[in-house]
Design a protein around this motif. Structure first.
Motif, mmCIF file in Angstrom:
data_model
loop_
_atom_site.group_PDB
_atom_site.id
_atom_site.type_symbol
_atom_site.label_atom_id
_atom_site.label_comp_id
_atom_site.label_asym_id
_atom_site.label_seq_id
_atom_site.Cartn_x
_atom_site.Cartn_y
_atom_site.Cartn_z
ATOM 1 N N THR A 32 0.830 -1.218 0.000
ATOM 2 C CA THR A 32 0.000 0.000 0.000
ATOM 3 C C THR A 32 0.858 1.259 0.000
ATOM 4 O OG1 THR A 32 -0.220 0.056 2.401
ATOM 5 C CG2 THR A 32 -1.922 -1.129 1.186
ATOM 6 N N ARG A 37 3.208 6.368 -2.805
ATOM 7 C CA ARG A 37 4.358 6.821 -3.586
ATOM 8 C C ARG A 37 3.923 7.206 -5.004
ATOM 9 N NH1 ARG A 37 9.649 5.131 -1.726
ATOM 10 N NH2 ARG A 37 9.456 4.382 0.412
ATOM 11 N N ARG A 106 -5.933 9.584 1.426
ATOM 12 C CA ARG A 106 -6.099 8.327 2.150
ATOM 13 C C ARG A 106 -7.425 7.655 1.760
ATOM 14 N NH1 ARG A 106 -1.969 7.780 5.285
ATOM 15 N NH2 ARG A 106 -2.676 5.680 5.732
ATOM 16 N N ARG A 127 0.628 1.237 7.029
ATOM 17 C CA ARG A 127 0.690 1.893 8.338
ATOM 18 C C ARG A 127 -0.644 1.769 9.100
ATOM 19 N NH1 ARG A 127 4.680 2.247 5.810
ATOM 20 N NH2 ARG A 127 6.358 3.788 5.915
ATOM 21 N N ASP A 128 -1.734 1.724 8.316
ATOM 22 C CA ASP A 128 -3.060 1.820 8.934
ATOM 23 C C ASP A 128 -3.937 0.632 8.553
ATOM 24 O OD1 ASP A 128 -3.136 2.374 6.271
ATOM 25 O OD2 ASP A 128 -4.720 3.864 6.399
ATOM 26 N N ARG A 177 10.153 10.606 9.128
ATOM 27 C CA ARG A 177 8.980 9.909 8.587
ATOM 28 C C ARG A 177 8.193 9.209 9.691
ATOM 29 N NH1 ARG A 177 8.447 6.147 4.020
ATOM 30 N NH2 ARG A 177 10.637 5.560 4.051
ATOM 31 N N ARG A 184 0.334 12.193 12.228
ATOM 32 C CA ARG A 184 -0.739 12.774 11.408
ATOM 33 C C ARG A 184 -2.095 12.547 12.067
ATOM 34 N NH1 ARG A 184 0.566 8.423 7.308
ATOM 35 N NH2 ARG A 184 -0.729 6.698 8.019
HETATM 36 O O1 DC Z 1 6.029 1.777 3.147
HETATM 37 P P1 DC Z 1 6.580 2.944 2.320
HETATM 38 O O2 DC Z 1 7.848 3.500 2.879
HETATM 39 O O3 DC Z 1 6.676 2.627 0.883
HETATM 40 O O4 DC Z 1 5.439 4.084 2.454
HETATM 41 C C1 DC Z 1 5.616 5.385 1.952
HETATM 42 C C2 DC Z 1 4.801 6.362 2.784
HETATM 43 O O5 DC Z 1 3.421 6.145 2.563
HETATM 44 C C3 DC Z 1 5.001 6.270 4.286
HETATM 45 O O6 DC Z 1 5.884 7.245 4.783
HETATM 46 C C4 DC Z 1 3.647 6.478 4.879
HETATM 47 C C5 DC Z 1 2.681 6.311 3.756
HETATM 48 N N1 DC Z 1 1.797 5.149 3.951
HETATM 49 C C6 DC Z 1 0.664 5.349 4.671
HETATM 50 O O7 DC Z 1 0.447 6.439 5.182
HETATM 51 N N2 DC Z 1 -0.233 4.328 4.822
HETATM 52 C C7 DC Z 1 0.003 3.133 4.296
HETATM 53 N N3 DC Z 1 -0.903 2.176 4.452
HETATM 54 C C8 DC Z 1 1.192 2.904 3.586
HETATM 55 C C9 DC Z 1 2.086 3.942 3.441
#
Ligand code: DC
Length: 488
Positions: A32, A37, A106, A127-128, A177, A184
């Protein structure tokens, strides 16, 4: 349908592990992060600012994300073009983190993620996922590791791809990050109560993948047993509704809640209006995220400013148990987010409440000196060890804040919010063994902040502009010294 959620901070190894798990189970893997990205790439390619909601929102209508499937893996396409290489450029990490803060982005991506998860068995990393995308998933994992280790992994990965980066730069980026993703407002990175946590700091990829696969087997076995015994499998609660719930003590819930709520709002306003304080670097204050906020104080009114101007309704504050002596005051204090603690003893109830608040992504304010500094000296009183205990147990960052001793009647109070820091090297250890050293580390950070505050107030006469200029010159000087050193 099997949906496996793997969340965690950047560089924890989620994608590699998720791929192994998906391959072993013969199901799809969905990255995700790649979606955020891809959105960031589109925004930057359009010459727009990835952190501006105004810039980004209208572009979402022009973005079409699709996939080319190869075996168990999906390669991401942006408007029909395979961008799986482009989105891995180092600067895209930062831009992705910025666009991910925008709720419209999102919602746009989460809808897609839910659709994919409803249509096929899939391992999703992000992340979520456990907290927001698929709160009913039966298989939730939270993968983490020390930030220094995560930065080293990312650094090795980028260097292997021929990108020009330094380890220090990557470590700074990883920390920034982490903060962005955890701080957030909307769907932040959070470990849900029902997620299985794995700290991969000292583990190999195979060990982590095995731990996840074993846990999946256990969960499946458990639910099969329950079904064959005629018991209903435990319904999986939605954790969505648990996040950010205020702490409430049922026993002491006053009868006229609305009255105390109103009174608390009024008190909050009066507190901020009466004790006028200049606050520097307010942005460092965590809004709705797990953090132990610490501060010294000289006046009994100093904490009021923090509660009124910074903490608001989003956080809690640890206070002396003495406030509960009067029920009226205790009721207002409760509405202000106070967690009363009995000093000089292990107050299990209060400890539970503090950890509960942190785990619900609420900042908790604690005064490590335990009381106000009546001597008016710049030396700190001895620090209590509670801050270290809470920060280590909850794996929470610490946000240091410093009051500058007011020197004249007409001088304004001054408060500086420092940059958050983590107690690296102290997690996953026996608290009793490391509490003292961790407390010394915390004290050192506060002493460093004291030096900065003195420079700001005394050398730069309280002007943030002058202070920033001073810091810029200082770092230029440092760079040129380092350069000279190299030449020699
Ligand atoms: O996992 P990654 O480093 O490729 O993710 C890039 C950015 O995307 C990360 O800093 C936070 C965001 N992200 C997010 O907010 N929710 C997700 N489910 C996946 C990534």
């Amino acid at each position: 349908m099997i949906n496996i959620a793997i969340d965690g901070p950047s560089g924890a190894g989620k994608s590699t592990i998720a791929k192994i798990v998906a391959k072993t189970l013969g199901i799809t893997y969905l990255d995700t992060g790649a979606m955020y990205r891809a959105v960031a790439l589109y925004v930057v390619n359009c010459g727009k600012n990835p952190s501006s909601e105004e810039d980004v929102k209208p572009l979402l209508n022009d973005i079409n994300i699709s996939y080319i499937t190869d075996g168990n893996e999906k390669f991401i396409c942006l408007n029909g073009v395979n961008v799986s290489q482009d989105i891995r450029r180092h600067e895209m990490s930062k831009y992705a983190s910025e666009v991910s803060k925008i709720p419209a982005v999102r919602l746009f991506l989460v809808e897609m993620q839910r659709k994919i998860a409803a249509a096929e068995d899939v391992v999703l990393d992000g992340r979520d996922i456990a907290s927001f995308v698929l709160p009913n998933s039966e298989f939730k994992f939270y993968l983490t590791a020390k930030d220094t280790v995560r930065a080293k992994r990312r650094y090795d990965e980028l260097v292997a791809k021929g990108q020009q980066v330094t380890y220090e730069q990557i470590l700074d980026d990883v920390r920034e990050r982490d903060l962005n993703d955890m701080k957030r407002d909307f769907a932040p990175l959070v470990k849900t109560a029902d997620a299985f946590e794995i700290d991969s700091t000292d583990m190999s990829l195979t060990q982590v993948a095995d731990a996840i696969l074993n846990r999946i087997k256990e969960i499946q076995k458990d639910s099969e047993t329950k079904i064959s015994n005629g018991e209903a499998a435990t319904p999986i609660k939605s954790v969505d509704s648990q996040v950010n719930k205020p702490i409430k003590n049922k026993k002491s819930k006053p009868k006229h809640r609305w009255f105390y709520k109103g009174l608390a709002a009024f008190v909050r306003w009066v507190m901020g209006a009466v004790w006028i304080t200049k606050i520097y670097f307010k942005d460092n204050f965590p809004k709705k995220s797990k953090a132990v906020v610490i501060c010294n104080h000289y006046s009994a009114l100093d904490p009021c400013v923090i509660i009124s101007k910074l903490l608001g309704k989003n956080g809690n504050v640890v206070m002396k148990n003495e406030i509960t002596k009067c029920q009226f005051v205790a009721n207002i204090a409760e509405e202000l987010g106070a967690i009363p603690i009995k000093r000089g003893e292990a107050d299990v109830n209060a400890i539970k409440k503090v950890l509960g608040a942190l785990n619900k992504n609420r900042p908790v304010l604690i005064f490590p000196e335990g009381t106000r500094n009546k001597s008016n000296s710049k030396e700190f009183l001895p620090f209590k060890q509670g801050v270290a205990t809470f920060a280590i147990k909850a794996k929470a960052p610490i946000v240091p804040m410093l009051y500058y001793k007011k020197t004249g009647i007409f001088k304004r109070n001054k408060l500086m919010v420092g940059a958050p820091f983590w107690l690296d090297g102290f997690y996953n250890k026996n608290i009793g063994d490391v509490r003292e050293d961790a407390t010394q580390n915390i004290l050192k950070k506060m002493q460093e902040l004291r030096v900065e505050m003195d420079i700001l107030v005394e050398q730069c006469r309280g002007s943030k502009k002058r202070y920033l200029r001073y810091k810029k010159n200082q770092s230029k000087e440092l760079c040129s010294n380092v350069g000279n050193g190299r030449k020699k």
